[in-house]
Design a protein around this motif. Structure first.
Motif, PDB file in Angstrom:
ATOM      1  N   VAL A  59      -3.324   8.843   7.972  1.00 38.59           N
ATOM      2  CA  VAL A  59      -3.691   9.429   6.699  1.00 38.59           C
ATOM      3  C   VAL A  59      -5.141   9.091   6.390  1.00 38.59           C
ATOM      4  CG1 VAL A  59      -2.506   7.557   5.485  1.00 38.59           C
ATOM      5  CG2 VAL A  59      -3.054   9.594   4.248  1.00 38.59           C
ATOM      6  N   GLU A  60      -5.865  10.112   5.978  1.00 40.75           N
ATOM      7  CA  GLU A  60      -7.226   9.929   5.475  1.00 40.75           C
ATOM      8  C   GLU A  60      -7.110   9.706   3.977  1.00 40.75           C
ATOM      9  OE1 GLU A  60      -9.918   9.834   7.283  1.00 40.75           O
ATOM     10  OE2 GLU A  60      -9.188  10.626   9.202  1.00 40.75           O
ATOM     11  N   LEU A  61      -7.935   8.816   3.435  1.00 39.05           N
ATOM     12  CA  LEU A  61      -7.773   8.419   2.042  1.00 39.05           C
ATOM     13  C   LEU A  61      -9.119   8.338   1.340  1.00 39.05           C
ATOM     14  CD1 LEU A  61      -5.676   5.343   3.067  1.00 39.05           C
ATOM     15  CD2 LEU A  61      -4.690   7.254   1.809  1.00 39.05           C
ATOM     16  N   ALA A  62      -9.100   8.460   0.026  1.00 34.18           N
ATOM     17  CA  ALA A  62     -10.281   8.131  -0.778  1.00 34.18           C
ATOM     18  C   ALA A  62      -9.836   7.955  -2.216  1.00 34.18           C
ATOM     19  CB  ALA A  62     -11.336   9.235  -0.679  1.00 34.18           C
ATOM     20  N   GLY A  63     -10.621   7.206  -2.977  1.00 30.67           N
ATOM     21  CA  GLY A  63     -10.253   6.991  -4.376  1.00 30.67           C
ATOM     22  C   GLY A  63     -11.484   6.863  -5.250  1.00 30.67           C
ATOM     23  N   HIS A  64     -11.271   7.170  -6.539  1.00 33.66           N
ATOM     24  CA  HIS A  64     -12.358   7.039  -7.510  1.00 33.66           C
ATOM     25  C   HIS A  64     -12.618   5.580  -7.854  1.00 33.66           C
ATOM     26  CE1 HIS A  64     -13.030  11.222  -8.189  1.00 33.66           C
ATOM     27  NE2 HIS A  64     -11.815  11.461  -8.652  1.00 33.66           N
ATOM     28  N   SER A  65     -11.536   4.772  -7.785  1.00 32.20           N
ATOM     29  CA  SER A  65     -11.758   3.358  -8.115  1.00 32.20           C
ATOM     30  C   SER A  65     -10.956   2.483  -7.164  1.00 32.20           C
ATOM     31  CB  SER A  65     -11.343   3.087  -9.557  1.00 32.20           C
ATOM     32  OG  SER A  65      -9.997   3.449  -9.712  1.00 32.20           O
ATOM     33  N   GLU A  66     -11.443   1.259  -6.964  1.00 33.18           N
ATOM     34  CA  GLU A  66     -10.797   0.368  -5.997  1.00 33.18           C
ATOM     35  C   GLU A  66      -9.624  -0.360  -6.635  1.00 33.18           C
ATOM     36  OE1 GLU A  66     -12.671  -1.886  -3.090  1.00 33.18           O
ATOM     37  OE2 GLU A  66     -14.689  -1.195  -3.607  1.00 33.18           O
ATOM     38  N   PRO A  67      -8.556  -0.598  -5.896  1.00 35.20           N
ATOM     39  CA  PRO A  67      -7.474  -1.427  -6.427  1.00 35.20           C
ATOM     40  C   PRO A  67      -7.945  -2.874  -6.565  1.00 35.20           C
ATOM     41  CG  PRO A  67      -7.063  -0.843  -4.130  1.00 35.20           C
ATOM     42  CD  PRO A  67      -8.307  -0.124  -4.549  1.00 35.20           C
ATOM     43  N   GLU A  68      -7.263  -3.631  -7.417  1.00 37.80           N
ATOM     44  CA  GLU A  68      -7.680  -5.026  -7.604  1.00 37.80           C
ATOM     45  C   GLU A  68      -7.400  -5.860  -6.377  1.00 37.80           C
ATOM     46  OE1 GLU A  68      -6.236  -6.814 -11.201  1.00 37.80           O
ATOM     47  OE2 GLU A  68      -7.326  -5.270 -12.349  1.00 37.80           O
ATOM     48  N   ASN A  69      -6.238  -5.623  -5.785  1.00 36.19           N
ATOM     49  CA  ASN A  69      -5.848  -6.426  -4.633  1.00 36.19           C
ATOM     50  C   ASN A  69      -5.579  -5.492  -3.450  1.00 36.19           C
ATOM     51  OD1 ASN A  69      -4.371  -7.783  -2.682  1.00 36.19           O
ATOM     52  ND2 ASN A  69      -3.505  -9.211  -4.189  1.00 36.19           N
ATOM     53  N   TRP A  70      -6.486  -5.516  -2.486  1.00 41.26           N
ATOM     54  CA  TRP A  70      -6.395  -4.561  -1.383  1.00 41.26           C
ATOM     55  C   TRP A  70      -5.182  -4.814  -0.493  1.00 41.26           C
ATOM     56  CZ3 TRP A  70      -7.720   0.085  -0.393  1.00 41.26           C
ATOM     57  CH2 TRP A  70      -8.850   0.652  -0.994  1.00 41.26           C
ATOM     58  N   VAL A  71      -4.838  -6.072  -0.314  1.00 39.10           N
ATOM     59  CA  VAL A  71      -3.698  -6.350   0.570  1.00 39.10           C
ATOM     60  C   VAL A  71      -2.415  -5.818  -0.063  1.00 39.10           C
ATOM     61  CG1 VAL A  71      -2.323  -8.164   1.651  1.00 39.10           C
ATOM     62  CG2 VAL A  71      -4.823  -8.309   1.666  1.00 39.10           C
ATOM     63  N   GLU A  72      -2.274  -6.056  -1.377  1.00 42.37           N
ATOM     64  CA  GLU A  72      -1.110  -5.501  -2.095  1.00 42.37           C
ATOM     65  C   GLU A  72      -1.090  -3.983  -1.986  1.00 42.37           C
ATOM     66  OE1 GLU A  72       1.628  -6.299  -3.591  1.00 42.37           O
ATOM     67  OE2 GLU A  72       1.208  -8.272  -2.721  1.00 42.37           O
ATOM     68  N   ALA A  73      -2.269  -3.394  -2.233  1.00 41.96           N
ATOM     69  CA  ALA A  73      -2.368  -1.935  -2.191  1.00 41.96           C
ATOM     70  C   ALA A  73      -1.978  -1.416  -0.813  1.00 41.96           C
ATOM     71  CB  ALA A  73      -3.794  -1.497  -2.541  1.00 41.96           C
ATOM     72  N   ALA A  74      -2.425  -2.130   0.227  1.00 45.05           N
ATOM     73  CA  ALA A  74      -2.101  -1.693   1.589  1.00 45.05           C
ATOM     74  C   ALA A  74      -0.603  -1.782   1.833  1.00 45.05           C
ATOM     75  CB  ALA A  74      -2.853  -2.553   2.601  1.00 45.05           C
ATOM     76  N   ARG A  75       0.000  -2.845   1.351  1.00 44.75           N
ATOM     77  CA  ARG A  75       1.451  -3.010   1.556  1.00 44.75           C
ATOM     78  C   ARG A  75       2.199  -1.842   0.910  1.00 44.75           C
ATOM     79  NH1 ARG A  75       1.034  -8.722  -0.050  1.00 44.75           N
ATOM     80  NH2 ARG A  75       0.754  -9.922   1.864  1.00 44.75           N
ATOM     81  N   SER A  76       1.809  -1.517  -0.326  1.00 47.47           N
ATOM     82  CA  SER A  76       2.572  -0.456  -0.986  1.00 47.47           C
ATOM     83  C   SER A  76       2.251   0.903  -0.367  1.00 47.47           C
ATOM     84  CB  SER A  76       2.372  -0.507  -2.503  1.00 47.47           C
ATOM     85  OG  SER A  76       1.356   0.358  -2.886  1.00 47.47           O
ATOM     86  N   LEU A  77       1.013   1.095   0.014  1.00 45.13           N
ATOM     87  CA  LEU A  77       0.641   2.359   0.658  1.00 45.13           C
ATOM     88  C   LEU A  77       1.383   2.560   1.978  1.00 45.13           C
ATOM     89  CD1 LEU A  77      -1.473   4.763   1.073  1.00 45.13           C
ATOM     90  CD2 LEU A  77      -2.755   3.095   2.399  1.00 45.13           C
ATOM     91  N   LEU A  78       1.429   1.492   2.777  1.00 43.75           N
ATOM     92  CA  LEU A  78       1.953   1.626   4.130  1.00 43.75           C
ATOM     93  C   LEU A  78       3.441   1.276   4.209  1.00 43.75           C
ATOM     94  CD1 LEU A  78      -1.075  -0.086   5.891  1.00 43.75           C
ATOM     95  CD2 LEU A  78      -0.586   2.349   5.843  1.00 43.75           C
ATOM     96  N   GLY A  79       4.003   0.836   3.089  1.00 43.11           N
ATOM     97  CA  GLY A  79       5.421   0.470   3.094  1.00 43.11           C
ATOM     98  C   GLY A  79       5.725  -0.673   4.036  1.00 43.11           C
TER      99      GLY A  79
END
Ligand SMILES: Nc1nc2c(c(=O)[nH]1)N[C@H]1C(S)=C(S)[C@@H](COP(=O)(O)OP(=O)(O)OC[C@H]3O[C@@H](n4cnc5c(=O)[nH]c(N)nc54)[C@H](O)[C@@H]3O)O[C@H]1N2
Ligand SMILES: Nc1nc2c(c(=O)[nH]1)N[C@H]1C(S)=C(S)[C@@H](COP(=O)(O)OP(=O)(O)OC[C@H]3O[C@@H](n4cnc5c(=O)[nH]c(N)nc54)[C@H](O)[C@@H]3O)O[C@H]1N2
Ligand code: SF4
Ligand SMILES: [Mo]
Length: 875
Positions: free
Chosen positions: A723-743
């Protein structure tokens, strides 16, 4: 699943484009199959393009709709069919036959299509059945009927091989009808055919063009009017069709300036077209999909009619059909303004004949709603029950958001599809699982009027049923059991053939009554044949004898006053062109399943001219936000001189299932041609601005990824998903964000440089890479092919190094899908092995030596030898 012994190859037909290639499908005994081109099929003589070659990758159970559903819950067939019949009957009883509608598809088999039309037009008694061919062929049909008195494609594929000049107008044949393109390219090689491509965009088809005319968008009618006036000036008018004088007068009024073409190019075109009798003009969606498409079709037909260059070897106008059975749909009267077997719904004699034949209780006596009007009627609540079969209008209709809202708001919506999750199935009350290619039996008709069998080679998946049977099952429950009591598609075909005999006696061109008594065995063995097939006519070309299907027997020329598409405005200053890519089919419900087909172009994109891009401050590989009064899309920026300034291009394939904001038809206005009702899908006034990305990302996973960020676009990989991704703003915690994104759970291997905005993390299970995420403030420039190949492999963190791996050259975007050869490999070969021709590349690297679909791309690479930059479109 029980393993069965491999079975012999089964002769069938490709389910994609209207070339209608013969396929040999060999089941592997485990639910899969391998495919090869059928060497004796007269459409392809053994060739297949990349989509046909990859059919085996699309027949699995992945994504299939396995059982009927009612309100999202699995249900039994009886329960679902009872409900459909009850709701349709109730709507008809309360509000009349015109309160229900069917929206069907040129991808149905003729037998399915015939059943649907018989039900609506003869039994329900409404002509509110229209088809996605309205978005595709309607202007050709209307143009043919105005000129010839019938919807007849006069010529044959071999005409492209026998012509001296072939003009391709509004057709990207190299990508959209690849095997026909290869036949033309071979003929050009052998006998020096001159090829002219008329397209505002420089497409892959231009690879074999002796002349490319990048005309102003929508100015085709003016161009063909100029040609007609020139034909007259040179004394080449040899025929006297009705309307000749009026057509010439209108033609003489056209101005060359409208086309924006230089005088010399225009003269070259006029010389080529006028220079030899043997000229074929092939046209497709650049002509049809216009709010004056029918006039454009007639402007082309006029030139062939005036010169008599029609229906003889190597000459004629040639409307190439898009879908595998667009032509078959026209035969059964799939359009709301037609009746079966090319009969006319507004002709009482035709209507009565069909009614007698069907023993129909209630014939529709006037045309029904055409697609755009149909969805307007749905929106306004005038349609109380709607049945959508084999098409995805929530993506493919103009003003797609509005259409999706209309479907969602309709009282009762039934969708028959083979795939569970599409933008349209998610709006349905009842879902009916249909058998798909490989599982169903029937016939299709290709662009040259050749009828071929599709044959079942696999067992139907789970509870899926054939479309004709589902329709017959509903008809029976609505009280018409006897009229729909077929046991097999062979019986449906025999009935259609018998009706065509009735039509033939009334003067219809479509007559295949030789097959009226066809038995099941004969149907099984049926070889591809050209229509007509009757006691009086067998195959061949039409109109070479100068006789047409009009009341006078003469052809009709139509005076055409060219109309350009509506002007763009200050608020929406760009004219967006739309169309197809080489390796995907429409809304990707099938080609999206194939990793091979997903690697050529893996993201929704916008081709934009460098001058526009620099004015808008759009850097290559960043994202653009494209908006119109009707909707909004986010697309990857591809800066290229292939398109003209002010006239960007975007492909139609991405959906809500495959991208956050990639549906192009949300932007396109529902402006239709007044004669055919076909929308002008090639022209949307849009505004473009940079998408303000705070970060860009690229993720891979062995499991499907369901992102929830501003921009995403997903694609299938050999061992997972990307998946290609982009966002207007960064999440606070990237590792958490990655976990939820990637399941995923667990701690990733992590490389990050927060000041530079770079984060890379890899999640492994038992030392094998399960998922990874790469984030950067600019478009992520890593080798997609290398990263994708690491999925599931042992992972020691080296992929986080951010380089394609010292000893692992980045293969680049997939060019040759058959042998998985990437752009960079080819460029490297060109540079280091001094490869000078497409054949030399083939000999050295293998690229282009199987299906040949990538030959135009190889030639392009040779010509431009562009240095590859990593980025999703080239990585
Ligand atoms: N790979 C692939 N092949 C397909 C399909 C697919 O989805 N993928 N779909 C099939 C179907 S259903 C169809 S209908 C066909 C469509 O086949 P084509 O009509 O060949 O394909 P498109 O890309 O829709 O459009 C053709 C060209 O029209 C050009 N065009 C736009 N505006 C104008 C104009 O004003 N004048 C002229 N002269 N040209 C213009 C576009 O730039 C584009 O290159 O393809 C069939 N084959
Ligand atoms: N802007 C713009 N819009 C366009 C176009 C364009 O060029 N530009 N092109 C237009 C054209 S020419 C076309 S043809 C349309 C195509 O648009 P659609 O017809 O909407 O696209 P498909 O993805 O082909 O949809 C076919 C659906 O039928 C399902 N299906 C496949 N086989 C079967 C089967 O045997 N039975 C049943 N019941 N379902 C099946 C598939 O899973 C899929 O959901 O798009 C049109 N829209
Ligand atoms: S050209 Fe390709 S997509 Fe079209 S019918 Fe042939 S194999 Fe199928
Ligand atoms: Mo189409």
């Amino acid at each position: 699943m029980t393993i069965q012994a491999p079975r012999p190859a089964i002769r069938t037909t490709c389910p994609y484009c209207g070339v209608g290639c013969g396929v040999l499908a060999t089941p592997d005994g485990a639910g899969g199959l391998s495919v090869a081109g059928d060497p004796v099929h007269p459409a392809n003589f053994g060739r297949l393009c990349v989509k046909g070659s990859a059919l085996g990758e699309t027949v699995g159970l992945k994504g299939r709709l396995m059982a009927p559903q009612i309100a999202g819950q699995e249900a039994g067939w009886d329960q679902a069919l009872d409900l459909v019949a009850r709701r349709f009957s109730a709507a008809i009883a309360e509000h009349g036959p015109d309160s229900v509608a069917m929206y069907v598809s040129g991808q149905l088999l003729t037998e399915d299509y015939y059943a649907a039309n018989k039900l609506m037009k003869g039994f329900i008694g409404s002509a509110n059945i229209d088809t996605n061919s309205r978005l595709c062929m309607a202007s050709s049909v209307a143009g043919h009927r105005r000129a010839f008195g019938s919807d007849t494609v006069p010529g044959l594929y071999e005409d492209l091989e026998q012509a001296d000049t072939v003009v391709l107008v509004g057709s990207n044949l190299a990508w959209c009808h690849p095997v026909l393109y290869q036949r033309l390219a071979a003929a050009r090689e052998a006998r020096g055919t001159k090829v002219v491509v008329i397209d505002p965009r420089r497409t892959a088809t231009c690879d074999i063009a002796d002349l490319h005319l990048p005309l102003a968008a929508g100015s085709d009618a003016a161009l063909f009017n100029l040609l007609l006036a020139e034909i007259d000036r040179r004394g080449l008018v040899t025929k006297n069709p009705d309307g000749l004088a009026e057509a010439l007068a209108a033609a003489r009024a056209s101005l060359p300036s409208v086309t924006s073409l230089p005088h010399s190019a225009l003269q070259q075109f006029l010389n080529l077209w006028c220079g030899s009798d043997r000229v074929v003009t092939v046209y497709s969606q650049g002509i049809n999909q216009s709010d004056s498409g029918t006039d454009k079709v007639n402007a082309i037909l006029n030139c062939h009619l005036a010169t008599g260059r029609i229906g003889r070897p190597g000459m004629g106008p040639f409307s190439v059909t898009g879908q595998p059975n667009a032509m078959g749909g026209r035969e059964v009267g799939g359009l709301a303004n037609m009746l079966a077997c090319h009969l006319d719904i507004e002709n009482v004699i035709h209507r009565d004949a069909v009614q007698d034949f069907w023993h129909a209780p209630r014939m529709a006596d006037r045309p029904g709603l055409k697609a755009v009007d149909m969805f307007r009627a749905v929106e306004e609540g005038r349609i109380k029950a709607l049945w959508i079969i084999c098409t995805n209008p929530a993506v493919s209709m103009p003003e797609a958001d509005r259409v999706a809202r209309a479907i969602a708001g309709c009282d009762f919506v039934v969708v028959s599809d083979m795939i569970a999750r599409t933008d349209t199935t998610r709006l349905a009350d009842v879902l009916l699982p249909a058998t798909g290619w490989g599982e169903k039996d029937g016939t299709v008709t290709n662009s040259e009027r050749r009828i071929s069998r599709q044959r079942r080679s696999l067992a139907p998946s789970s509870h899926a049923r054939d479309d004709w049977r589902i329709i017959a099952d509903v008809a029976a429950r609505m009280g018409w059991r006897d009229a729909f009591a077929w046991d097999s598609p062979a019986q449906v075909f025999a009935e259609h053939a018998a009706l065509s005999g009735v039509a033939g006696a009334l003067g219809s061109d479509f007559d295949i009554s030789d097959h009226a008594g066809i038995t099941a065995e004969e149907y099984d063995a049926l070889d591809p044949f050209l229509w007509p097939q009757s006691s009086t006519r067998k195959g061949g070309r039409f109109f070479g004898d100068g006789l047409f299907h009009t009341s006078s027997g003469k052809a009709r020329m139509v005076p055409v006053t060219p109309r350009l598409p509506p002007a763009v405005s200050d608020a929406y200053p760009f004219r967006l062109n739309t169309g197809r890519v080489r390796d995907h089919w429409h809304t990707m419900t099938r080609t999206g399943l194939s990793p091979r087909l997903s690697r050529h172009l893996a993201e929704p994109f916008l081709e934009i001219h460098p001058s526009d891009a620099s004015r808008l401050e759009l850097a290559p590989a960043t994202l653009a936000e494209v908006s119109s009064p009707h909707g909004r899309a986010i697309l990857r920026v591809l800066v290229t001189e292939r398109v003209a300034p002010g006239h960007p291009f975007a492909p139609i394939h991405w959906t809500r299932e495959t991208a956050s904001c990639g549906r192009i038809d949300v932007l396109v206005p529902a402006a239709v041609d007044p004669v055919s009702g076909q929308p002008g899908s090639k022209s949307a006034a849009v505004a473009i601005q940079p998408f303000k990305a705070a970060w860009y990302g690229y993720a891979i996973s062995t499991h499907p990824i369901k992102p929830a960020c501003d921009y995403w676009a997903s694609a299938t990989l050999p061992s997972g998903y990307q998946v290609e991704l982009a966002g207007h703003s960064e999440p606070e915690n990237w590792v958490e964000a990655a976990r939820s994104l990637l399941g995923v759970r667990g701690e990733p291997l992590l490389v990050q440089d927060p000041r530079q905005g770079i984060r890379r993390m890899a999640f492994s299970i038992d030392g094998r890479l399960q998922a990874a995420l790469f984030v950067a403030p600019q478009p992520v420039s890593l080798s997609r092919s290398h990263l994708a190949a690491s999925l599931g492999a042992g992972c020691g963190g080296e992929i986080l190094a951010g380089r394609p791996g010292g000893d692992q050259p980045d293969a680049g975007a997939l060019v040759c899908a058959c042998f998985s050869i990437g752009m960079n490999t080819i460029l490297q070969g060109i540079a280091t092995q001094k490869l000078m021709t497409v054949d030399a590349i083939g000999r050295a690297l293998g690229a282009g030596t199987n299906c040949g679909s990538c030959k135009p791309d190889l030639k392009n690479l040779l010509q431009t030898a562009v240095a590859s930059k990593a980025g999703s479109l080239v990585g």
